[in-house]
Design a protein around this motif. Structure first.
Motif, PDB file in Angstrom:
ATOM      1  N   ILE A 192       0.851  -1.201   0.000  1.00 57.84           N
ATOM      2  CA  ILE A 192       0.000   0.000   0.000  1.00 57.84           C
ATOM      3  C   ILE A 192       0.881   1.243   0.000  1.00 57.84           C
ATOM      4  N   GLY A 222      -0.835   3.877  -1.976  1.00 57.64           N
ATOM      5  CA  GLY A 222      -2.175   3.495  -1.600  1.00 57.64           C
ATOM      6  C   GLY A 222      -2.809   4.453  -0.598  1.00 57.64           C
ATOM      7  N   PHE A 243      -3.988   1.598  -6.981  1.00 56.77           N
ATOM      8  CA  PHE A 243      -4.795   1.529  -5.766  1.00 56.77           C
ATOM      9  C   PHE A 243      -6.067   2.363  -5.880  1.00 56.77           C
ATOM     10  N   LEU A 287      -8.546   1.854   4.518  1.00 56.63           N
ATOM     11  CA  LEU A 287      -7.844   0.856   3.701  1.00 56.63           C
ATOM     12  C   LEU A 287      -8.027  -0.547   4.277  1.00 56.63           C
TER      13      LEU A 287
END
Length: 327
Positions: free
Chosen positions: A125, A129, A163, A284
């Motif tokens: 991530i 992300g 992402f 997330l």
């Protein structure tokens, strides 16, 4: 001594090499972290290659992301053994960063690693992300819902783009991906893009206003691309700007803003307040499952970092690059 990438600038020139580094190189800080994984972002690649003046002081360990385990924390915020992660705060630019086995940091820069993620997943991530999530949150807070229409994501094959597509698709948005690598459309479709367009349709000088299409957009490119996105955004639509892959300039007019009420939201991930960081990582953890990571991630060792940095700037890297600093 510990292994890491060290950037030096002296009479012999500018260079980034894998070295055994003495702890005296590390900056002052109240917390020492044993790093497990880092990443290579666009900014890291600029720092490593020297193609942009990202690094402020030398010598410097690059790496704007890291995850690892607390060795010592003088502030009391964390205890030895705690898992933590870091994104930004000038690390890898003016303070030694994550592309090494050890880091000395300020505890207020760190947040606990969400229990939903492993160390490696957190760096898959990474800032990319996390920035994508900040952008999606900005669209949501401005009232852009899936029912409003298509969401454009530029730089789609990169980390932020990959992402952004994944997150938006899982939230029910209709995503259109813009890329300079249309031959990789299968990858973008797998992430959740409903349509893939060539970046050339947006990257040249355009008109102040164009046909309305986008309910929202997440742009990591800037320059003419961002100007053209604003010009073709629907009345009341929202555009988030989080990158400059095409350039720092913004050759646009005020027409989209005063005639269509378009909102342009800047997304800064480097100095973002702690509460925003925690919110983004919480979201997330709620949105991403276990299957997304393998599609987006490539793993490398510290010895491959310098070579991969050149490839990233040349547009030859897809998705995210995770660096196992102990491999």
């Amino acid at each position: 001594m510990f292994k890491g990438i060290l950037i030096e600038k002296d009479d012999q020139g500018y260079r980034a090499t894998l070295q055994s580094i003495d702890e005296s190189v590390l900056n002052a800080g109240d917390t020492t972290v044993s790093v497990s994984y880092s990443t290579i972002n666009y900014k890291d690649a600029l720092a490593i290659t020297g193609k942009s003046p990202v690094v402020r002081t030398f010598p410097m360990i690059p790496g704007i992301d890291l995850v690892g385990t607390i060795e010592q924390c003088d502030s009391g915020k964390f205890k030895p053994g705690d898992k933590v992660l870091l994104n930004g705060f000038g690390v890898g630019e003016s303070h030694c960063g994550g592309l090494a086995q050890k880091a000395r940091l300020n505890s207020e820069w760190l947040i606990p690693l969400p229990t939903a993620f492993s160390d490696r997943q957190a760096m898959t991530i990474g800032t990319a992300g996390y920035t994508a999530m900040l952008s999606v949150i900005a669209l949501e807070k401005q009232g852009v819902t899936p029912e409003k229409g298509e969401i454009l994501v530029t730089g789609a094959n990169g980390g932020v783009g990959s992402f952004a597509i994944t997150i938006l698709a899982k939230l029910g948005y209709t995503v259109v991906a813009s890329t300079g690598r249309p031959e990789q459309a299968d990858y973008l479709n797998k992430l959740g893009a409903k349509e893939v367009i060539d970046r050339s349709t947006l990257s040249s000088p355009g008109r102040p206003l164009a046909k309305e299409r986008w309910a929202g957009a997440i742009d990591s490119v800037g320059s003419h691309t961002l100007a053209n996105i604003c010009a073709s955004t629907q009345y009341g639509g929202v555009v988030t700007a989080c990158g400059l892959a095409q350039g720092l300039d913004f050759p646009a007019s005020v027409a989209p803003f005063i005639l269509r009420g378009v909102t342009l939201v800047g997304i800064d991930s480097v100095m973002r307040p702690l509460a925003d960081r925690v919110e983004a990582w919480k979201r997330l953890a709620e949105i991403l499952g276990q299957t997304e990571f393998e599609d987006i991630c490539t793993d490398i060792s510290l010895s491959e970092v310098v070579e991969v940095a050149d490839k990233l700037l040349a547009g030859q890297v897809q998705g995210r690059v995770v660096v196992d600093v102990n491999r």
